[in-house]
Scaffold this motif. Structure first.
Motif, mmCIF file in Angstrom:
data_model
loop_
_atom_site.group_PDB
_atom_site.id
_atom_site.type_symbol
_atom_site.label_atom_id
_atom_site.label_comp_id
_atom_site.label_asym_id
_atom_site.label_seq_id
_atom_site.Cartn_x
_atom_site.Cartn_y
_atom_site.Cartn_z
ATOM 1 N N GLY A 1 -40.309 60.151 -123.729
ATOM 2 C CA GLY A 1 -40.368 59.820 -122.306
ATOM 3 C C GLY A 1 -41.066 58.492 -122.052
ATOM 4 N N LYS A 2 -42.153 58.247 -122.779
ATOM 5 C CA LYS A 2 -42.893 56.989 -122.630
ATOM 6 C C LYS A 2 -42.074 55.819 -123.140
ATOM 7 C CE LYS A 2 -46.959 55.614 -121.122
ATOM 8 N NZ LYS A 2 -47.409 55.936 -119.759
ATOM 9 N N ALA A 3 -41.324 56.045 -124.204
ATOM 10 C CA ALA A 3 -40.475 54.978 -124.755
ATOM 11 C C ALA A 3 -39.383 54.588 -123.751
ATOM 12 C CB ALA A 3 -39.846 55.445 -126.066
ATOM 13 N N ILE A 4 -38.782 55.588 -123.097
ATOM 14 C CA ILE A 4 -37.766 55.314 -122.073
ATOM 15 C C ILE A 4 -38.389 54.550 -120.907
ATOM 16 C CG2 ILE A 4 -36.189 56.359 -120.382
ATOM 17 C CD1 ILE A 4 -35.891 58.723 -122.358
ATOM 18 N N PHE A 5 -39.572 54.993 -120.480
ATOM 19 C CA PHE A 5 -40.282 54.334 -119.382
ATOM 20 C C PHE A 5 -40.578 52.869 -119.730
ATOM 21 C CE2 PHE A 5 -44.317 52.982 -117.508
ATOM 22 C CZ PHE A 5 -44.111 53.231 -116.162
ATOM 23 N N ASN A 6 -41.114 52.635 -120.932
ATOM 24 C CA ASN A 6 -41.447 51.264 -121.360
ATOM 25 C C ASN A 6 -40.207 50.384 -121.447
ATOM 26 O OD1 ASN A 6 -44.171 51.831 -121.520
ATOM 27 N ND2 ASN A 6 -44.116 52.331 -123.709
ATOM 28 N N TYR A 7 -39.096 50.962 -121.890
ATOM 29 C CA TYR A 7 -37.848 50.201 -121.986
ATOM 30 C C TYR A 7 -37.386 49.753 -120.599
ATOM 31 C CZ TYR A 7 -32.937 49.127 -122.863
ATOM 32 O OH TYR A 7 -31.708 48.488 -122.924
ATOM 33 N N LEU A 8 -37.458 50.653 -119.637
ATOM 34 C CA LEU A 8 -37.029 50.331 -118.273
ATOM 35 C C LEU A 8 -37.948 49.300 -117.622
ATOM 36 C CD1 LEU A 8 -36.081 53.903 -116.984
ATOM 37 C CD2 LEU A 8 -34.508 52.059 -117.573
ATOM 38 N N ILE A 9 -39.250 49.396 -117.915
ATOM 39 C CA ILE A 9 -40.220 48.476 -117.307
ATOM 40 C C ILE A 9 -40.209 47.106 -118.000
ATOM 41 C CG2 ILE A 9 -42.708 48.024 -117.067
ATOM 42 C CD1 ILE A 9 -41.805 49.863 -114.943
ATOM 43 N N ASN A 10 -40.289 47.118 -119.333
ATOM 44 C CA ASN A 10 -40.484 45.875 -120.085
ATOM 45 C C ASN A 10 -39.199 45.148 -120.452
ATOM 46 O OD1 ASN A 10 -43.306 46.341 -120.107
ATOM 47 N ND2 ASN A 10 -43.091 47.693 -121.880
ATOM 48 N N ILE A 11 -38.118 45.895 -120.689
ATOM 49 C CA ILE A 11 -36.864 45.272 -121.119
ATOM 50 C C ILE A 11 -35.920 45.046 -119.936
ATOM 51 C CG2 ILE A 11 -34.896 45.400 -122.699
ATOM 52 C CD1 ILE A 11 -37.655 45.212 -124.086
#
Length: 262
Positions: free
Chosen positions: A90-100
């Motif tokens: 879940g955190k990886a998906i969140f970081n992808y949406l925010i940072n990428i």
């Protein structure tokens, strides 16, 4: 500056008191409140929330020896293990949406709207458990998968998972409301610990504005102590009422956040 410090201390304190008593964890309260004030970005809010909830849950778990409520370690540990894996995803998906993809505003609206729908479903389920079948799931694979799903949703929304945990523990494992609330805190401890470890390993803490972190942690520690002691003295019925009050307040706050963001 003093006013801001007091404000964030109070947010950590009251979210942790309610979170500790009702098994909410506090993150589900902290996240929309910090969204409302708009002082921090989504990623920073996630770190502040996780650290505050971790401090609250640590105190609550340490007071278990003085508590009459039993922790079902077999079930809660397996759910916690699943929630750690789900939390990483879940955190990886969140970081992808925010940072990428850099869809911060859209993600904030989606999180608030999804929380409204989720909280409505939770309040309906939790108040109709007497009309529903309850179970005692024993299959460890199923329990692990349940934990994984809970962890994924909670980490993606940045809420700590408390309300979801309480509903699942009540329905799937036939726990009383107070028992589900306390076991939820046990699960939350490991989920938030793994979340912060993941942040430390991946990005480190330098990119985040943690100026209010210490004050929120102090509020979390004190709130956890007050809440865990209160939970041992109040009735199952009152715990449920506090849970309902908190969920309704969260729903209204998230609706307001969606309207303001739009």
């Amino acid at each position: 500056m003093i006013t801001i410090i007091i404000l964030y201390f109070i947010i950590g304190l009251f979210a942790s008191i309610l979170g500790s008593i009702a098994g909410l964890g506090g993150g589900v309260i902290i996240k929309p409140v910090l969204d409302l004030f708009g002082h921090f970005d989504l990623a920073t809010i996630g770190v502040l929330s996780s650290a505050t909830v971790l401090s609250m849950s640590t105190v609550s778990i340490l007071s278990v020896k003085n508590c009459k409520i039993e922790i079902n370690k077999a079930v809660s540990s397996t759910i916690a293990a699943g929630s750690i894996v789900g939390g990483i995803i879940g955190k990886a998906i969140f970081n992808y949406l925010i940072n990428i993809l850099a869809v911060t505003d859209s993600l904030a609206i989606f999180q608030s709207a999804f929380l409204v729908v989720l909280m409505l479903a939770i309040v309906l389920l939790i108040n109709n458990t007497n009309k529903m079948s309850s179970y005692k799931v024993k299959n460890k694979i199923i329990i692990f998968v349940v934990g994984l799903i809970l962890g994924l949703i909670s980490a993606f929304l940045g809420i700590g998972g408390g309300p979801l945990n309480v509903v699942v523990l009540t329905i799937l494992f036939s726990m009383s409301f107070k028992q589900a609330a306390f076991n939820s805190i046990f699960i939350i401890f490991f989920a938030q610990l793994s979340s912060l470890v993941l942040v430390g390993i991946s990005t480190g803490f330098n990119p985040y504005d943690l100026s209010m972190l210490m004050y929120m942690i102090i509020g979390g520690l004190l709130g956890g102590w007050i809440g865990s002691n209160a939970a041992n003295r109040i009735s199952n019925k009152l715990v449920k009422r506090l849970f309902n009050f908190a969920i309704i307040a969260i729903i209204l706050l998230n609706i307001y956040n969606v309207i303001v963001t739009l």
